[in-house]
Design an enzyme around this catalytic site. Structure first.
Site, PDB file in Angstrom:
ATOM      1  N   ASP A 233       0.883  -1.153   0.000  1.00 23.67           N
ATOM      2  CA  ASP A 233       0.000   0.000   0.000  1.00 23.67           C
ATOM      3  C   ASP A 233       0.932   1.218   0.000  1.00 23.67           C
ATOM      4  OD1 ASP A 233      -2.015   1.837   0.115  1.00 23.67           O
ATOM      5  OD2 ASP A 233      -3.062   0.938   1.825  1.00 23.67           O
TER       6      ASP A 233
HETATM    7  C1  BGC Z   1      -4.842   3.595   0.257  1.00 22.15           C
HETATM    8  C2  BGC Z   1      -5.005   2.668  -0.917  1.00 22.15           C
HETATM    9  C3  BGC Z   1      -4.822   3.439  -2.198  1.00 22.15           C
HETATM   10  C4  BGC Z   1      -3.448   4.085  -2.194  1.00 22.15           C
HETATM   11  C5  BGC Z   1      -3.155   4.908  -3.437  1.00 22.15           C
HETATM   12  C6  BGC Z   1      -3.536   4.376   0.187  1.00 22.15           C
HETATM   13  O1  BGC Z   1      -3.484   5.360   1.164  1.00 22.15           O
HETATM   14  O2  BGC Z   1      -4.889   2.862   1.447  1.00 22.15           O
HETATM   15  O3  BGC Z   1      -6.266   2.059  -0.892  1.00 22.15           O
HETATM   16  O4  BGC Z   1      -4.994   2.598  -3.299  1.00 22.15           O
HETATM   17  O5  BGC Z   1      -3.376   4.956  -1.070  1.00 22.15           O
HETATM   18  O6  BGC Z   1      -3.915   6.063  -3.466  1.00 22.15           O
END
Ligand code: BGC
Length: 759
Positions: A233
């Protein structure tokens, strides 16, 4: 392609391989042009393509910083459709839009379980039930990937809250992990073969998910044979070397030169086996090359058609929670005056906050849609009733007074209520289940002057309804995406028959939720002490009153269930069982019913939920029409996970198959008998209980043999037939002899004799 990848791995320098393991920028993977390795683009997800206008921007300050795209209903809405075909179609449309915007991987779906209704991202997740989440998620992934765009299933694993999401440790036991928190991922990996999995921020049992060998390598890659790539993530990587060893292939966002350097040094110093790095590179290249074969940017998209699909998706997801005296649907020709109340009618809330927020291409406003449905003579009054911003008392009361006036003068009052944006977002959890105070005040006052109140809700997750008695009818509209306005109005006026059902239980009060005492945790830990008993697994086991049960949803027509039958009633180690039931539309309108099949283990060695959803089907029927719904159960559907044996176990015995309209409205039942080969052989010792000795054929024979030799047989047999039976059965074997004065001194010797006769 495989050969090309192996060639590349052989020829790339160590530095180049390391550089591929982190992004080029916030959204792109690293390219190495001398080998023709291009860069691949990833974008959020999940319910619309959120591609920032600026290449290396997060696009999160203002939703308009993103390219426009169709905003489909969010996950909690889509799962309420219980309609995999619909999810497939939405997946296809998302892929087409992704491709047009030159996006190769869409970051979704999110399939974490709703452990607490407070979870800030519950609107982005499917269900409290792993089977439903898995089926819905698999259909989404299949639809998306059928058009050549990769999915990124997130957030693996146990990311069930926003509180301290980047550091908290989810403390969860093995059985709970296997039965509740992993199966949706497992099903999707096995059935839909996603190109990638996003690894969560949090720790699981003390180790960052990104460094968790058990989750990434042992389970995901080895046990489930996942051949795609794992990506952190955004910002979830902590110790890059440990993460790589554990099975985290790609670090995002990038660039991350210091971590790339650490990888090189770790290989050189022998701290990191280069074959592990090669495995990560292989997985990254496999997806990059594959995505490039499918690349086809700038294709024209029919956004009007996608808007229509968004409407179909919203309509299929809306849940009619309550409909006293059949107040809904409203009669287009019969209604003479109508008060439409609530700022949400004029400025609808269509999605939740955070990284998933889409810059919608267009959107339908319920109030305007209402106007187009009202016959010429009908009078329609609109009053805001409340404002999204918390107003001071004076202003709030003035808004309520205007609304009350409109409601008093109308036959029917339709109130658009729900949670404002700041209540539900990525990054933090909710703190309570209530609607804003001003909205509840408004509803209370309106209900005093108008007895025909309809409430339309916009919220991404369950709310409490202490005010339920003030509304005759309640429609749960969720965060229904850009076309939800017209979908809601079609349902209000009966152009469309509601057919959604709840993917999560609605409770009377937060305190009823099983995670209540252990959410969101303290001292950097959140203990999942309720274990496997989340959602209806808890409420049903405890026979608790709930506001609306899991699977609940009404219709403008009625359905009859008859003739539940199975391909067999006796199963010798099961390799599949077909369950059929006839469903008849007994009402006057065409409509769809969601038929749910729950499995109950009638008697089990270990504690199990009252019953668990194992199959479902959505069937569309004309008035009077009957259709046979066919569902299939497999061995796993009868099994529990045994943490000692480290495998799924199906017990021999009777199971009850329960078919119904919700977890609480079971209509038909049927018992099947299963003969399993998964015998859980307990190793008999001197400390094993008498009941375990007598339950085993061999144990029983030896036990009574030795008792006879010791002249105790009669005495024990007598005890086992009388009032003392339970007490004796529950004693460790050796204690039987300790209690007999004469044998007590020889107890060890007698027990050894018993044990020596065991095979
Ligand atoms: C979120 C993800 C997301 C990623 C990119 C993270 O903070 O938890 O779900 O895909 O950011 O934006």
């Amino acid at each position: 392609m495989d050969q090309r990848i192996e060639e590349s791995i052989k020829q790339l320098t160590l530095e180049e391989k390391a550089s591929l393991c982190s992004g080029m920028n916030r959204w792109k993977t690293e390219a190495i042009y001398r080998f023709g390795i291009p860069s691949m683009v990833m974008s959020d997800g999940p319910h619309g393509v959120r591609k920032p206008k600026q290449d290396d921007d997060f696009g999160m300050k203002d939703v308009n910083d993103n390219r426009s795209a169709t905003c489909f209903p969010t996950a909690s809405a889509m799962a309420s459709s219980w309609d995999p075909d619909l999810l497939f179609e939405v997946g296809e449309a998302l892929a087409k839009e992704s491709k047009a915007l030159d996006v190769q991987i869409l970051l979704g779906p999110g399939v974490n379980m709703k452990r607490s209704p407070l979870g800030g991202r519950n609107f982005e997740y499917y269900s409290e039930d792993p089977h439903l989440a898995g089926e819905i998620g698999a259909a989404y992934v299949k639809g998306l990937q059928s058009q050549g765009v990769g999915a990124c299933v997130k957030h693996y694993a146990c990311n069930n809250q926003e509180h301290e999401r980047m550091s908290i440790s989810s403390e969860v036991d093995e059985r709970t992990l296997r039965e509740i928190y992993l199966p949706a991922f497992e099903k999707i990996v096995q059935e839909a073969k996603p190109w990638s999995i996003m690894v969560a921020y949090n720790k699981v049992n003390g180790t960052y998910a990104t460094e968790n060998t058990y989750l990434l390598r042992d389970i995901l890659k080895n046990e489930w044979n996942f051949d795609g790539l794992t990506v952190s993530d955004w910002g979830a990587t902590s110790n890059r070397i440990e993460a790589l060893k554990a099975g985290l292939d790609l670090e995002m966002p990038g660039p991350s030169p210091s971590n790339d350097k650490k990888i090189v040094e770790a290989v050189r110093s022998g701290q990191l086996d280069e074959t592990l790095l090669d495995d990560a590179v292989r997985r990254i290249l496999r997806v990059v090359f594959r995505s490039m074969e499918e690349r086809n940017p700038n294709k024209e998209i029919n956004y009007e058609a996608h808007h229509r699909l968004a409407k179909k998706a919203a309509a299929g997801s809306i849940v009619l929670l309550k409909n006293e005296n059949q107040l809904l649907p409203l009669d287009v020709n019969g209604v003479r005056s109508l008060a439409v109340i609530g700022q949400m009618a004029a400025e609808p809330r269509i999605q939740g906050g955070g990284s998933s927020k889409v810059n919608a291409t267009m959107f339908d406003v319920p109030l305007e849609q209402m106007k187009s449905h009202i016959v010429i003579e009908a009078k329609m009054a609109y009053a805001a009733g409340y404002s999204y911003e918390d107003e001071g008392d004076a202003l709030a009361e003035a808004l309520i007074a205007q609304a009350v006036q409109a409601a008093r003068a109308s036959e029917i009052a339709v109130l658009f209520l729900g949670l404002p944006d700041r209540f539900e977002s990525e990054g933090y959890d909710r703190t309570h289940l209530e609607l804003p105070y001003n909205q509840v005040r408004l509803l209370t006052e309106v209900s005093k002057v108008n007895k025909r109140v309809v409430v339309v809700l916009s919220n991404g997750s369950a709310i409490a309804m202490p005010w339920i008695g003030h509304a005759k009818a309640i429609l749960e509209g969720w965060l229904g995406g850009q076309a939800s306005g017209s979908a809601i109005v079609d349902i209000l006026f009966g152009q469309c028959n509601p057919s959604g059902k709840l993917q999560e239980t609605f409770v009377h009060q937060l305190e009823d939720n099983p995670s209540y005492l252990n959410f969101p945790g303290t001292d950097s830990k959140v203990e999942y002490r309720e274990g496997i008993f989340i959602g209806y697994r808890y409420y049903d086991k405890k026979k608790m009153q709930v506001l609306f049960p899991f699977g609940h949803g009404l219709s403008y027509t009625s359905f009859e269930y008859t003739n539940l039958r199975t391909s067999s009633d006796y199963l010798q180690d099961l390799d599949g069982l077909t369950v059929e039931v006839d469903i008849t539309n007994t009402g006057k309108r065409e409509g769809s019913e969601i038929v749910q099949l729950y499995v109950n283990d009638r008697e089990s060695r270990i504690v199990r939920p009252e019953h668990e959803l194992k199959c479902f089907a959505k069937v569309r029927l004309l008035p009077g029409e009957t259709s046979t719904v066919r569902m299939h159960l497999e061995k796993r559907d009868f099994s529990y996970y045994d943490p000692t044996l480290k495998r799924w176990v199906m017990e021999t015995g009777e199971f009850e198959l329960r078919v119904g309209k919700s977890s609480r409205e079971i209509v038909l039942k049927r018992i099947v008998t299963v003969q399993s080969t998964d015998v859980v052989e307990l190793k008999l010792t001197g400390d094993s209980l008498v009941k375990d000795w007598v339950a085993s054929e061999e144990g029983r024979r030896i036990f009574f043999e030795v008792l006879a030799e010791e002249k105790m047989k009669e005495q024990v047999e007598h005890a086992l037939l009388g009032d003392d039976a339970l007490m004796v059965m529950g004693m460790p074997l050796r204690k039987i002899f300790y209690f007999d004065t004469e044998r007590a001194v020889r107890a060890e010797e007698i027990v050894d004799r018993l044990l020596s006769r065991l095979k």
